[in-house]
Design a protein around this motif. Structure first.
Motif, PDB file in Angstrom:
ATOM      1  N   SER C  50      37.902  59.905  21.844  1.00 36.50           N
ATOM      2  CA  SER C  50      37.590  60.470  20.523  1.00 36.50           C
ATOM      3  C   SER C  50      38.758  60.314  19.575  1.00 36.50           C
ATOM      4  N   ASP C 174      30.680  58.461  18.737  1.00 36.99           N
ATOM      5  CA  ASP C 174      31.428  59.206  19.745  1.00 36.99           C
ATOM      6  C   ASP C 174      30.458  59.940  20.669  1.00 36.99           C
ATOM      7  N   GLU C 175      30.202  59.385  21.801  1.00 33.15           N
ATOM      8  CA  GLU C 175      29.274  59.952  22.785  1.00 33.15           C
ATOM      9  C   GLU C 175      27.955  60.373  22.139  1.00 33.15           C
TER      10      GLU C 175
HETATM   11 MG    MG Z   1      35.670  63.079  23.293  1.00 35.26          MG
END
Ligand code: MG
Ligand code: ATP
Ligand code: ADP
Ligand code: SF4
Ligand code: SF4
Ligand code: MG
Lengths: 332, 282, 325
Positions: C50, C174-175
């Motif tokens: 991240s 991000d994910e």
């Molecule tokens: Mg993360």
């Protein structure tokens, strides 16, 4: 040899009173766990997995939740079979932690932050065995060794916050094992962990299960974990069990359209399309409000008129059961 | 937590009912204050020396004071000043406090200075600081508002800053930054909208404190000049007759308690209703 | 192949905090993304995924290194000169709940992107918002709803629509599917694949799920404690991993196949704290092949051909094994 399963849940129904009225998050759960067997309970978020396990443990939030139907039969060590749904709460409490233990997803919230992990395990040990303080702490240390925590001697004196997520989950498992349960209920014990740590915990649970001959009800939504650890699988959808079978049968020849669709959603099962791109299948929509007929009908590719009326029964044969009126046609 | 279901049920009912009652009480008090000329049976300043310190009766429902003025009428007019001052304090401290709270919470560089001032102001007991400020500034309604605003603004700054610190780290603020949304809009839309509920709750508490503090100041002679009828000045000037004529101080006192209590209950109720976690727990 | 990259990151480093508590979140990371290419970032939690995403979008300041977007170094530009980055690079977040302002209607959430760059106004703006919602598979009529009226998967679609509003060339995801159920995850994966195709989007796709990354990405970078352990094409990384950590990661991911070999070999121990990373190779405390040399010197990224690089002193594929102890 006693062939009756360790845990046998039949037609369980659980209701909750909420501000918007009564809801029935579990309305037809039938499953069993034999001694020495690992049964995975899978399903999407909100399908009722945790509520089922809480009902089994007698830990439904009071007064909002209650078991409103069905039975939860548990065979005690003495050989006697009791219905956990109607057992007085004092008897239940005695069973919890001595014959039935539970571990949760977030180990931090289930551990007491102001006590060392050793004290917590020792306390639980002393509740079930008459041991002195020192002996109990010694036992706590052994438990930490059992769950492969390095430097157990030093770590009994640590607090939960001094440990990593994986270590805390090991402590939770040690706590659950401290009274030598015959049934372990694990609610997403590895979901919050990294894959390398998850692998460690899975191998640990498997080892303990073999050594101690426990029955394990393993709740998860990760199908990879299911294939890894389970002997049998029970699939839930919208509060009902829709299919049960051995792990091989479920993965190779799913009978319920939901099970089959769920497996096809896995990225590893992506198919190449005409344009050469790999695409996964998906299930349209999301779990909706349940009405008459099959709860999966709005999302089911096999749905027909027969699916939308009456209540669909769980058809059982041998090791398998499926709740679908069209499973024979659907996979002909 | 094995709480008896009956107890829980009653607590819940009681909570909600009480909030409703408090809300109605507040509404009535404010309405009376607004409509004072039509509601009050007498002029608040009408002196009638022959009907001096008369106990509650048919002519004067809550009795008369040392000048024969009607206590009930003065309470109604007093509500105007007392609640007016309280309200002004709320408006000023909310505005200034929210502004500084947002800035301190969002810009690390301002945080140190703002919080040092806030801590210094909050280190002193509220009423002492207020007395000191009024003493320096001079006794007038305006200065009381100013002094109490200085006293209560730091509380608002704290609340707003704490919420801002949390909210500014949330992904939706990050998303706005990634989009190139101006800082001004991030503060005034994304953060302000989300701190609004804790600030609103704080506002009702400050309202209550301000009403109490104004009374306290006046009682100590450090408040508004005695000519202006407020609940505080009524008690202050009536206290020497309290032994023979309890009504002179009792009723304004009750008015203060009633108003402050209602405000606090409404604030508690608001907090429960606005906090989704608490609402779920109920 | 050698088209000039859309994004080129060199020696990117990010430290948080000060001396005794200095967290080395990202350490000397380099990679590039060509226009329309999807690069996957995998690694366990805390490996710096991240942080890299946020550095690239200039949401946080880097400690060292350069970030070139379309050739221009943006790592030190002041915010007012970043308009073109904000217009061309967007983010999609993991948490479908916290990533949408609960007090705004969908119309305003997406409209904000349009307003920030003055892309449309009035009826045009409304039309565009409806169009964006339909692009991500939601009815345009939902624009006056609030986020809490949507399911997790639908919220994720709104987040994607917001990112698409500025017609970016790069999306940092991000994910984006980690918080979703498998069936919903599949919907969002397919949506992102479609959009990529339709708009020629490049992506930095962050995930800890190797199966998802393998499906979504052209190339994959494997991170451990803020360092790149291995980088290469999806196929190379998943079929012919060269780094012991990549292998361990692959071995630890459970396969949804009861016939697949069970996890037997696995990494022992925990991920070290990024406040006190091991000397030499950061993976050595858990590496099954670690030697004394690994504690002494940091392995450099070296090439295994075809853009496949890995950072290990030993190359088992070429029988460069550590001498048996
Ligand atoms: Mg993360
Ligand atoms: N205390 C409660 N009061 C009311 N409803 C509840 C309560 N606890 C759970 N539910 C509802 O029961 C249903 C099933 O919840 P449950 O927690 O069993 O899901 P789950 O299958 O464990 O999902 P997850 O994978 O997210 O853990 C949901 O619709 C949930 O909202
Ligand atoms: N704002 C911050 N302050 C201090 N440390 C941080 C901050 N953000 C991230 N970190 C640390 O940096 C490391 C990498 O974090 P992150 O990029 O979030 O990892 P990932 O996304 O791979 O899980 C972690 O050790 C994390 O604790
Ligand atoms: S009963 Fe009908 S709708 Fe339900 S799963 Fe079977 S085929 Fe589908
Ligand atoms: S350099 Fe050494 S410790 Fe690092 S991965 Fe290679 S063998 Fe393992
Ligand atoms: Mg659950």
């Amino acid at each position: 040899m006693d062939k009756s399963p360790l845990l046998s849940i039949r037609d369980l129904e659980v209701r909750f009173r909420t501000e918007e009225g009564e809801v029935t998050p579990v309305r037809g759960v039938t499953l069993s766990v034999g001694a020495g067997e690992t049964v995975a309970l899978v399903g999407e978020s909100g399908s009722g997995k945790s509520v089922t396990s809480l009902a089994t443990m007698g830990l439904l939030p009071r007064p909002a939740g209650r078991v409103s139907g069905g039975q939860i039969l548990f065979r005690k060590r003495s050989g006697e079979t009791v219905d956990l749904a109607t057992l007085p709460s004092s008897d239940l409490r005695k069973l919890r932690g001595s014959e039935i233990a539970m571990i949760f997803q977030e180990p931090m919230t289930s551990l007491n932050p102001v006590l060392t992990v050793g004290e917590q395990i020792a306390e639980s040990v002393r509740l079930h065995m008459s041991l002195g303080h020192a002996a109990a702490l010694k036992r706590a240390e052994e438990m930490l060794e059992l769950v492969e925590i390095p430097n157990a001697r030093r770590r009994v004196h640590e607090y939960p916050h001094q440990m990593s997520g994986g270590m805390r989950q090991r402590v939770m498992i040690a706590l659950a094992m401290s009274c030598n349960p015959s049934l372990l209920i694990a609610d997403e014990p590895t979901t919050a962990l990294d894959v390398t740590i998850q692998a460690q915990i899975l191998v640990l649970i498997e080892r303990l299960q073999k050594e101690l001959g426990m029955g394990v009800l393993f709740i998860t939504h990760n199908l990879g974990v299911v294939a890894e650890i389970a002997d049998r699988v029970t699939v839930m959808y919208a509060g009902q069990v829709v299919e049960t079978g051995t792990v091989g049968a479920i993965f190779r020849t799913p009978r319920h359209p939901y099970t089959s669709a769920l497996l096809n959603c896995l990225p590893a099962r992506a198919q190449r399309g005409e344009d050469g791109r790999r695409v996964v299948q998906s299930i349209p929509g999301s779990i909706g409000p349940v009405g008459d007929g099959c709860a999966f009908a709005p999302r089911c590719s096999q749905a027909a008129d027969v699916c939308r009326t009456g209540s669909i029964m769980l058809e059982a044969e041998m090791e398998r059961s499926v709740r679908c009126v069209r499973w024979r046609e659907a996979f002909a | 937590m094995d709480r008896s279901p009956i107890l829980l049920f009653f607590r819940r009912m009681f909570r909600r009912k009480l909030v409703l009652v408090a809300f109605v009480v507040l509404f009535v008090i404010m309405l009376m204050a607004l409509l004072a000329p039509w509601v009050a049976p007498y002029e608040p300043t009408a002196i009638k020396v022959i009907r001096r310190l008369k106990p509650p009766g048919e002519l004067n429902w809550l009795g008369t004071d040392e000048f024969g003025r009607d206590v009930f009428s003065r309470i109604i007019y007093g509500a105007r000043a007392s609640l007016g001052i309280g309200f002004a304090v709320v408006v000023v401290s909310m505005t200034v406090g929210t502004l500084f709270g947002l800035l301190a919470g969002y810009f690390r560089s301002l945080d140190g200075v703002v919080m040092r001032v806030v801590d210094a102001l909050m280190a002193l007991p509220d009423i002492l600081l207020a007395i000191f400020l009024v003493a320096v500034l001079g006794a007038s309604a305006f200065n009381v508002v100013l002094a109490l605003s200085i006293v209560y603004t730091p509380r608002v700054v704290r609340v707003v800053r704490a919420s801002t610190l949390v909210i500014r780290e949330l992904p939706f603020v990050e998303a706005a930054r990634a989009l190139g949304v101006s800082t001004r809009r991030i503060l005034s839309v994304h953060i302000l909208l989300n701190v609004a509920s804790p600030v609103l709750v704080q506002a009702t508490f400050i309202f209550a404190y301000a009403v109490l503090a104004e009374a306290g100041l006046s009682f100590l002679g450090a408040g508004v000049p005695p000519e202006l009828p407020t609940w505080g000045t009524m008690i202050a000037s009536g206290q020497q007759y309290a032994d023979d004529a309890f009504w002179v101080v009792l009723f304004p006192g009750l008015a203060i308690v009633l108003a402050a209590l209602s405000l606090q209950i409404v604030g508690d109720g608001l907090r429960d209703m606005l906090d989704p976690k608490l609402r779920k727990a109920l | 192949m050698s088209a000039s990259p859309l994004l080129a990151v060199e020696g990117l480093t990010k430290h948080f905090g000060r001396a005794p508590h200095l967290v080395r979140a990202v350490e000397d990371v380099s990679f590039h993304i060509a226009p329309g290419e999807v690069l996957g970032l995998v690694g366990e939690s805390g490996s710096g995924k991240s942080t890299i995403g946020r550095l690239v979008l200039r949401l946080i300041e880097s400690t060292a290194g350069t970030i070139r977007f379309e050739g221009q170094d943006i790592s030190k530009l002041p915010e007012r000169q970043l308009k073109f980055l904000r217009r061309n690079a967007q983010m999609v977040f993991q948490d479908p709940y916290a990533s949408l302002n609960p007090r705004l209607r969908v119309r305003d959430i997406i409209g904000e992107a349009i307003d920030a760059h003055r892309l449309a106004s009035g009826a045009k703006r409304t039309e565009r918002i409806g169009e964006l919602l339909e692009t991500v598979g939601l009815p345009a009529s939902h624009m006056s709803r609030f986020p809490h009226e949507f399911s997790g998967g639908q919220r994720q679609r709104i987040g994607v629509a917001r990112a698409l509003a500025v017609e970016p060339k790069l999306i940092v995801a991000d994910e984006p599917v980690s918080a979703l159920d498998v069936s919903v995850q599949a919907q969002v994966i397919n949506l992102m694949q479609d959009l990529r195709q339709r708009f020629g989007l490049a992506m930095l796709f962050i995930s800890h799920d190797l199966d998802v990354v393998e499906l979504m990405c052209d190339r994959i970078a494997v991170l451990y404690l803020g360092r790149v352990m291995e980088i290469g094409s999806s196929e190379e990384i998943s079929q012919r991993p060269r780094h012991p950590y990549t292998r361990a990661l692959l071995a630890a991911s459970p396969k949804a196949d009861p016939d697949a070999p069970k996890i037997r070999r696995m990494l022992t121990g925990d991920i070290p704290s990024p406040m006190a990373p091991p000397s030499g190779c950061v993976f050595r405390t858990r590496c099954p092949m670690a030697t004394d040399e690994c504690a002494r010197s940091v392995p450099k990224l070296r090439s295994a051909g075809d853009g496949h690089k890995f950072a290990c002193h030993y190359d088992t594929a070429n029988d460069e094994r550590p001498a048996a102890a």
